[in-house]
Structures are given as C-alpha cells and as structure tokens.
Design a protein around this motif. Structure first.
Motif, PDB file in Angstrom:
ATOM      1  N   VAL A   1       0.986  -0.789  -0.143  1.00 27.76           N
ATOM      2  CA  VAL A   1       0.346   0.243  -0.223  1.00 27.76           C
ATOM      3  C   VAL A   1       1.257   1.488  -0.027  1.00 27.76           C
ATOM      4  O   VAL A   1       1.793   1.223   0.705  1.00 27.76           O
ATOM      5  CB  VAL A   1      -1.266   0.032   1.144  1.00 27.76           C
ATOM      6  CG1 VAL A   1      -1.782   1.741   1.009  1.00 27.76           C
ATOM      7  CG2 VAL A   1      -1.646  -1.652   1.023  1.00 27.76           C
TER       8      VAL A   1
ATOM      9  N   GLN B   1      -4.333   7.056  -2.274  1.00 26.73           N
ATOM     10  CA  GLN B   1      -3.813   5.904  -2.144  1.00 26.73           C
ATOM     11  C   GLN B   1      -3.709   4.102  -3.014  1.00 26.73           C
ATOM     12  O   GLN B   1      -4.907   5.277  -3.599  1.00 26.73           O
ATOM     13  CB  GLN B   1      -4.614   5.395  -0.298  1.00 26.73           C
ATOM     14  CG  GLN B   1      -3.138   4.170   0.012  1.00 26.73           C
ATOM     15  CD  GLN B   1      -3.829   4.354   1.496  1.00 26.73           C
ATOM     16  OE1 GLN B   1      -5.125   3.580   1.787  1.00 26.73           O
ATOM     17  NE2 GLN B   1      -3.343   4.185   2.652  1.00 26.73           N
TER      18      GLN B   1
ATOM     19  N   ILE C   1      -3.121   0.300  -3.728  1.00 28.71           N
ATOM     20  CA  ILE C   1      -2.090  -0.780  -3.470  1.00 28.71           C
ATOM     21  C   ILE C   1      -2.553  -1.718  -4.505  1.00 28.71           C
ATOM     22  O   ILE C   1      -2.973  -1.961  -5.728  1.00 28.71           O
ATOM     23  CB  ILE C   1      -3.799  -1.026  -2.458  1.00 28.71           C
ATOM     24  CG1 ILE C   1      -3.528  -3.277  -2.028  1.00 28.71           C
ATOM     25  CG2 ILE C   1      -4.903  -1.432  -3.163  1.00 28.71           C
ATOM     26  CD1 ILE C   1      -4.483  -3.135  -0.657  1.00 28.71           C
TER      27      ILE C   1
ATOM     28  N   HIS D   1      -6.318   2.230  -7.283  1.00 28.31           N
ATOM     29  CA  HIS D   1      -7.042   3.397  -6.258  1.00 28.31           C
ATOM     30  C   HIS D   1      -7.648   3.981  -5.460  1.00 28.31           C
ATOM     31  O   HIS D   1      -8.371   2.207  -5.737  1.00 28.31           O
ATOM     32  CB  HIS D   1      -7.204   4.399  -7.377  1.00 28.31           C
ATOM     33  CG  HIS D   1      -7.244   5.998  -7.159  1.00 28.31           C
ATOM     34  ND1 HIS D   1      -8.690   6.398  -7.359  1.00 28.31           N
ATOM     35  CD2 HIS D   1      -7.129   6.038  -5.924  1.00 28.31           C
ATOM     36  CE1 HIS D   1      -8.763   7.224  -6.421  1.00 28.31           C
ATOM     37  NE2 HIS D   1      -7.403   7.581  -5.478  1.00 28.31           N
ATOM     38  N   VAL D   2      -7.522   3.133  -4.086  1.00 29.54           N
ATOM     39  CA  VAL D   2      -7.681   3.063  -3.069  1.00 29.54           C
ATOM     40  C   VAL D   2      -8.971   3.764  -3.095  1.00 29.54           C
ATOM     41  O   VAL D   2      -8.451   5.316  -2.629  1.00 29.54           O
ATOM     42  CB  VAL D   2      -7.592   2.839  -1.532  1.00 29.54           C
ATOM     43  CG1 VAL D   2      -8.380   2.838  -0.815  1.00 29.54           C
ATOM     44  CG2 VAL D   2      -6.452   1.716  -1.984  1.00 29.54           C
TER      45      VAL D   2
ATOM     46  N   ARG E   1     -13.463   4.820  -0.972  1.00 26.27           N
ATOM     47  CA  ARG E   1     -14.082   5.155   0.058  1.00 26.27           C
ATOM     48  C   ARG E   1     -15.472   5.113  -0.389  1.00 26.27           C
ATOM     49  O   ARG E   1     -15.584   5.759  -0.703  1.00 26.27           O
ATOM     50  CB  ARG E   1     -13.280   6.152   0.775  1.00 26.27           C
ATOM     51  CG  ARG E   1     -12.126   6.409   1.751  1.00 26.27           C
ATOM     52  CD  ARG E   1     -12.053   5.351   2.915  1.00 26.27           C
ATOM     53  NE  ARG E   1     -10.926   5.321   3.198  1.00 26.27           N
ATOM     54  CZ  ARG E   1     -10.530   4.567   4.300  1.00 26.27           C
ATOM     55  NH1 ARG E   1     -11.137   3.983   4.695  1.00 26.27           N
ATOM     56  NH2 ARG E   1      -9.052   4.120   4.560  1.00 26.27           N
TER      57      ARG E   1
ATOM     58  N   PRO F   1     -13.422   1.184   3.400  1.00 29.61           N
ATOM     59  CA  PRO F   1     -11.691   1.513   2.046  1.00 29.61           C
ATOM     60  C   PRO F   1     -12.173   0.013   0.813  1.00 29.61           C
ATOM     61  O   PRO F   1     -12.541  -1.205   0.965  1.00 29.61           O
ATOM     62  CB  PRO F   1     -10.249   0.975   2.300  1.00 29.61           C
ATOM     63  CG  PRO F   1     -10.616   0.051   3.844  1.00 29.61           C
ATOM     64  CD  PRO F   1     -12.313  -0.040   3.828  1.00 29.61           C
ATOM     65  N   SER F   2     -12.008   0.510  -0.260  1.00 31.37           N
ATOM     66  CA  SER F   2     -12.236  -0.290  -1.531  1.00 31.37           C
ATOM     67  C   SER F   2     -11.377  -0.501  -3.289  1.00 31.37           C
ATOM     68  O   SER F   2     -10.921   0.877  -2.888  1.00 31.37           O
ATOM     69  CB  SER F   2     -13.834  -0.041  -2.102  1.00 31.37           C
ATOM     70  OG  SER F   2     -14.246  -1.818  -2.564  1.00 31.37           O
ATOM     71  N   THR F   3     -11.486  -0.815  -4.081  1.00 30.45           N
ATOM     72  CA  THR F   3     -11.806  -0.177  -4.511  1.00 30.45           C
ATOM     73  C   THR F   3     -12.293  -0.088  -5.693  1.00 30.45           C
ATOM     74  O   THR F   3     -13.460  -0.429  -6.370  1.00 30.45           O
ATOM     75  CB  THR F   3     -10.347  -0.660  -5.952  1.00 30.45           C
ATOM     76  OG1 THR F   3     -11.067  -2.738  -6.260  1.00 30.45           O
ATOM     77  CG2 THR F   3      -9.240  -1.591  -4.821  1.00 30.45           C
TER      78      THR F   3
ATOM     79  N   THR G   1      -7.430   8.318   0.264  1.00 31.67           N
ATOM     80  CA  THR G   1      -7.759   8.052   1.930  1.00 31.67           C
ATOM     81  C   THR G   1      -6.095   8.319   2.270  1.00 31.67           C
ATOM     82  O   THR G   1      -5.068   7.444   2.809  1.00 31.67           O
ATOM     83  CB  THR G   1      -7.636   6.629   1.662  1.00 31.67           C
ATOM     84  OG1 THR G   1      -7.154   5.549   0.940  1.00 31.67           O
ATOM     85  CG2 THR G   1      -9.107   6.591   1.486  1.00 31.67           C
TER      86      THR G   1
END
Length: 614
Positions: free
Chosen positions: A293, A338, A340, A365-366, A368, A374-376, A504
């Motif tokens: 991350v 942010q 991941i 890309h993370v 909200r 938190p998701s994508t 995020t």
C-alpha cells in the motif's frame, strides 16, 4: 470490551478488571444470509502523544489511548462527551477534565481499570481520522512522531464483546489471553552513518518491535535466527534493509524515507509506504508477498521472481490520467492518493479464493465508499454485481415469486393460479410481510451498491456520496434524540466537505473537488441544531455564522443563529437574526414566535437593568 455511556451499560468483571459491556442488540435477519465484504487491508500505525505526572497518551489516526495512574484503593472512572473528557481518579484526588482537541464518537469510547498496576485506561474513538497535536484544547501542542509499539492487548481495545456486545446477565465467553504489558518491547536503531547493524536474537528483546530511524548510507539486517513483531523505517536515506528473520505480524512500514532498498527473504504480507522518495522492494519468493500500500511514493520498484513492477507517483500519473485504464479513477491526481498493489486471482477462481502465484499483479486506486469502507473501483463493481444477483435471486422473479405466486402477491398477499399458489397458502401474513421486507432490503442494497460503484469512478461524486451518507446518519441520530451522535456525524460530513478529501492518503487531495455551498450551509445549520440541543451555544453560533455567510438567503441559518444568541442572552443581536429569517420565510410560525419571544426578553432585560440602576 466495549461500552456506551454509563446509563446504558452493565458492569461485569473479568478477574479484578471491571469491564463495561455494550448491551446486546436484536440480531439481524439471518435468512437469506447477509452479504459480507471482505476486509481489504489494515495496517496499524501508532503515533506519540504526550505525558505528564497525572496521565500519558498515545494515538493512532483512529483512536487515542489515555493511561492514568491510580492509588491502589481508588476505583476510578471516565465519562465522555462529543468533545470533552472527565477522568475521576477517586480517593478525593482532583478529577482531570477538559475540552478535547477533537470530536470523538461517544458510543465507541471505552474505559477499563487495570490492576496491577492500578491504572485507568481510556480509549477514545476519533470522529475524524487524524493525528492530534494535543489531548485537551488547553494543552501545549506537541509534534507527533510515528512510533513502533503495538496496540494494547487490554480489555479497552480488545474485542471481548465483539461488535455487538453481550447482554446484561448473559453468560460470558471465555476471556482471550492477554499479553503482559511488558511483553512487547521497543528496539530502536537510530543514527547509523555508513555502517552495518546486524540484529541478532541475542541483541533484541524477546518480543521486539523494531524501529529504524534517521539512518543514512547504512545497512540493517535482521538475522535468520532473530524475530521481530513489526519493522518500521522512519526518516532514513540510502538504507539497505535485509529481512532474513521472522516478522510475526508480517508488517513493514516505511515512512518519509528516500533511497531505501528492502530485501525480504521471509514473509512480509503487508507493506505500507508513505511519503517516500525511491523505494526498492525485493521478495525472494512470491509466497512472501501479498500487498503493498503506497501513498505519496515518488518511485517504487517491486521485484518478484521473474517479474518487476515500476510504480510510484511518476509511473501512476500517466495511467491515472487515462480514462481507458480500468484500475484508476478518471483524471485522478496521484500525489496524495493511496494505491494498493496485489495479485488478483485468475478469472476462473471462485469467490473468496486466495490470490494465486500465477494471478495478475495489479495496482489499484483505493477509494472510500459512502460508509468509509476502503475499496477499489473493481471491488465496488464486483460487489454491485453480487448484490444485484442476490436481489434478483430473492426478488419477485426468484424465491419470493416462487413462494408468493407473482409480483402482485408480494405486495398484496394474494395468490393466483400458477406454481406459487400452493406455497403461498402455506405462508402466514406475517411471513409474507417479512419476505416482502427482506426483498425490499435486498433491492435497496443492490441500488446502493450500484451507486457506490458509479461514485468510485468519479472523485466529485464519491465525495458527495460520502458527505450525503454522513449527513443522513446525523439526521437519523437527530430524529432519535441522539444529539451528541448527530453532532459527530455532521462533523464528519463537514470535515469531508470542507477539505474536499477524495482519497485515503494522509494529505488532502490536490484535486479541486467541491461540495456546493448550499450543502455546506445545510450541514452547518444541522450541526448548529445539534449543538443547541446539548447546550453548546457558542459552537452553535459559530456554525450558524458560517452557514449564513455561505448561504445568506437560508432562513434556517438565520433562525439557528437567533436561537444561539437567544440562549446566550444576547437578545439585541438575536432579534435581527430572527427578523431576517422572518423576512425570508414570513409564513413560518416558529420563526415568528421566536422573534416575539426575543422582543419580550429584551424588554424585560432592559427593565431589569433600569431598575437595578435606580
């Protein structure tokens, strides 16, 4: 153990430790099984606070932990408000009380008395994730530093009651083993210049949390026979980190460093990189890698056997600006966002299947979602597809239709000729209503998931969706008379709307994403109403002032401003505020009544002042 305020708690004991447990709530329907989103990632991070003779505190971005020594015979207790804390130390000791530096979620704040040593441990849940520079507003500010300690294993932060808590008088589950406070010990490697440091097991505490800080042109090696709970690198330059010994949490954090190379010969499943220059990550085996991350990393080189990924701000800037790139949000500024990097399972892998070595390595890309989960973009889309399938499976063309005959049966409780008539006759009216409720709920979840998936592709829409969700939660709490909780939810919405945070990361996004002024004014008016209910008149006035500056023609803003001034007995200023609200909405009876009351109050105030002078 978790707690609510004292009027809604039951006290039980675990050994000599009194715990405050949340009362049990009625369980949600279990059929059909509710969809659960998998936890994507969680990386702990602890920051310094301050200490004094009477108390000490540390923090994460989400929580504050306060430790207060007690006399051996003192019981001790804590009480919370949305922005205040009172610590009762017992034995006639003066209490510690004051306005907090930020807003907390009252119902998620907990306290526990520990013995030995006798101490009060308080955990406060921040309403808005951030790093505080002081505990109380009256304290002198401090400069927080990223620490390496583990979160406490005590009851205050543990999960003894789980998310829902335990009923008063219900049988207690077996207590989880508690790590002694002295078990995890910090080991700091600091200030190396042009040298090598080998961390052998003999050189480390039995349960070591390793921090490597302010080193340059140096090499640090965790020897194969050694072990550490976690490794943090902070403020280093030209550092080579060779991880050959076991890291029990499998977590590495690198923060504000440059030209750092990490060679992982053991499992480091979670790597968090924040505000760094160049970082080179090398894994000896694909099995040692799970996720990286990153936020604000200029140049990242991730090397796995037979594969190298170039990432970081510069590498991500191009794909992020390309609408055709499915992993990224259109027009995304990447400097403070942010991301991941993980392996995705092959397309033929079943739901919940673990990542496989031959899966695709991707950076996403993370985002909200509306509930801050938190998701994508991809995960939001897949969740929307699953919830839609679930709704259709349960709906009038699925289970409900088969049981009730057709769509009209679902709403009217009738049956018609067809395959569902026999099944419908077996259902009571209560069963039919319950099935209708479950079907409507599944449809609402599917609609919400689709909206979230769409919002995940648009920064502005995502921000507005999150703000709307916070506002709706505040409205619901206000309607139930939970004034403090309403103020907290409105504060969360205002923090999002004012800052324009679309990602995020630790810093605000550089993108220009706005929540319109009318919505910002409405949030201020709503929070002013909540503050009025709990007697915080100055704060209500401040919100009302902002509200009318943003939206001068908004009657509610002037009305709330008048109410705050009236409560502060500043009737001469309240009357113009009420008059303006009455001018905008002349037929509003509530405004007219408040204006007449203020006029009467100022006459009485002047009369009393005149008689006193005489």
């Amino acid at each position: 153990a978790s707690s609510r305020r004292s009027h809604n708690t039951a006290e039980v004991r675990e050994g000599n430790i009194p715990l405050l447990r949340r009362r049990h709530k009625a369980p949600l329907p279990t059929a059909p099984q509710r969809l659960r989103r998998p936890v994507m990632f969680h990386v702990p991070g602890k920051y310094s606070g301050a200490s004094s003779e009477r108390y000490a505190w540390t923090q994460t971005r989400e929580d504050v932990e306060v430790t207060v020594p007690l006399a051996p015979s003192a019981r001790g207790s804590a009480s919370f408000d949305a922005q205040s804390l009172t610590l009762d130390l017992g034995d006639d000791a003066p209490p510690i009380t004051g306005a907090l530096a930020g807003v907390v979620v009252v119902d998620d704040c907990v306290w526990v008395r520990e013995d030995p040593p006798a101490q009060l441990v308080v955990t406060l849940r921040k309403a808005v994730p951030a790093v505080w520079t002081r505990l109380f507003e009256s304290d002198s500010p401090v400069e927080p530093r990223l620490l390496d300690g583990l979160p406490r294993a005590g009851a205050a932060t543990g999960g003894g009651a789980g998310a829902g808590g335990a009923a008063a008088g219900a049988p207690e589950a077996a207590p989880r083993p508690r790590m002694p406070q002295s078990a995890a010990a910090s080991h700091v490697v600091e200030g190396l210049r042009g040298t090598t440091s080998v961390l052998s097991q003999a050189a480390l505490p039995p349960v070591a949390v390793v921090t490597i800080r302010d080193c340059a042109r140096a090499t640090v090696r965790l020897a194969p026979e050694a072990s550490a709970v976690k490794i943090t690198v902070e403020g280093c330059e030209e550092l080579a980190l060779e991880v050959e010994g076991r890291v029990t949490t499998e977590v590495l954090e690198v923060w504000r460093s440059d030209k750092v190379s990490v060679s992982a010969r053991v499992s480091l499943r979670t790597v968090q990189l924040d505000e760094c220059g160049r970082v080179d990550m090398s894994f000896a085996s694909d099995a040692f890698f799970e996720r990286v991350v990153q936020c604000g990393v200029k140049d990242l080189r991730l090397s796995l056997p037979g594969e190298t990924l170039v990432s970081g701000v510069e590498a991500l800037r191009g794909p992020a600006a390309t609408p055709e790139a499915p992993e990224f949000t259109d027009g995304l500024p990447v400097d403070a966002e942010q991301f991941i990097t993980r392996r995705l399972p092959p397309p033929n892998a079943g739901p919940g299947a673990p990542p496989l070595p031959d899966g695709q390595l991707v950076t996403e890309h993370v985002r909200r979602l509306a509930n801050d989960y938190p998701s994508t973009r991809r995960e939001a889309r897949e969740h929307a597809e699953r919830t839609r399938f679930h709704a259709e499976l349960l709906g009038t063309d699925g289970v409900a239709g088969a049981l009730l005959g057709n769509a009209s049966a679902l709403h009217e409780g009738s049956s018609v000729e067809g395959g569902g008539q026999g099944a419908s006759s077996l259902l009571s009216e209560e069963d039919k209503e319950r099935l209708a409720h479950l079907t409507a709920k599944a449809e609402a979840e599917a609609t919400r998931a689709a909206e979230e998936a769409d919002a995940a592709t648009k920064p502005a829409e995502e921000l507005r969706t999150r703000v709307a969700a916070k506002k709706a939660a505040g409205n619901a709490a206000f309607g139930e008379g939970k004034w403090h909780e309403a103020a907290v939810r409105y504060t969360e919405a205002i923090a999002l709307a004012d800052g324009g945070h679309v990602g995020t990361g630790h810093a605000a996004s550089t993108s220009v994403v706005q929540v319109d002024m009318e919505e910002q004014a409405a949030l201020r008016a709503n929070r002013a109403a909540a503050f009025l209910k709990v007697g915080r008149y100055e704060q209500a006035l401040a919100d009302a002032d902002v509200c009318v500056s943003l939206r001068p023609a908004f009657a509610k803003g002037h009305f709330r401003r008048g109410l705050a001034l009236q409560a502060l007995e500043r009737y001469d200023q309240a009357i113009p505020a009420f008059s303006e609200a009455h001018r905008i909405e002349p037929k509003n009876a509530q405004v007219g009544a408040a204006l007449r009351m203020a006029e009467m109050q100022i006459r009485r105030q002047r009369a009393e002042a005149g008689s006193g002078a005489a």
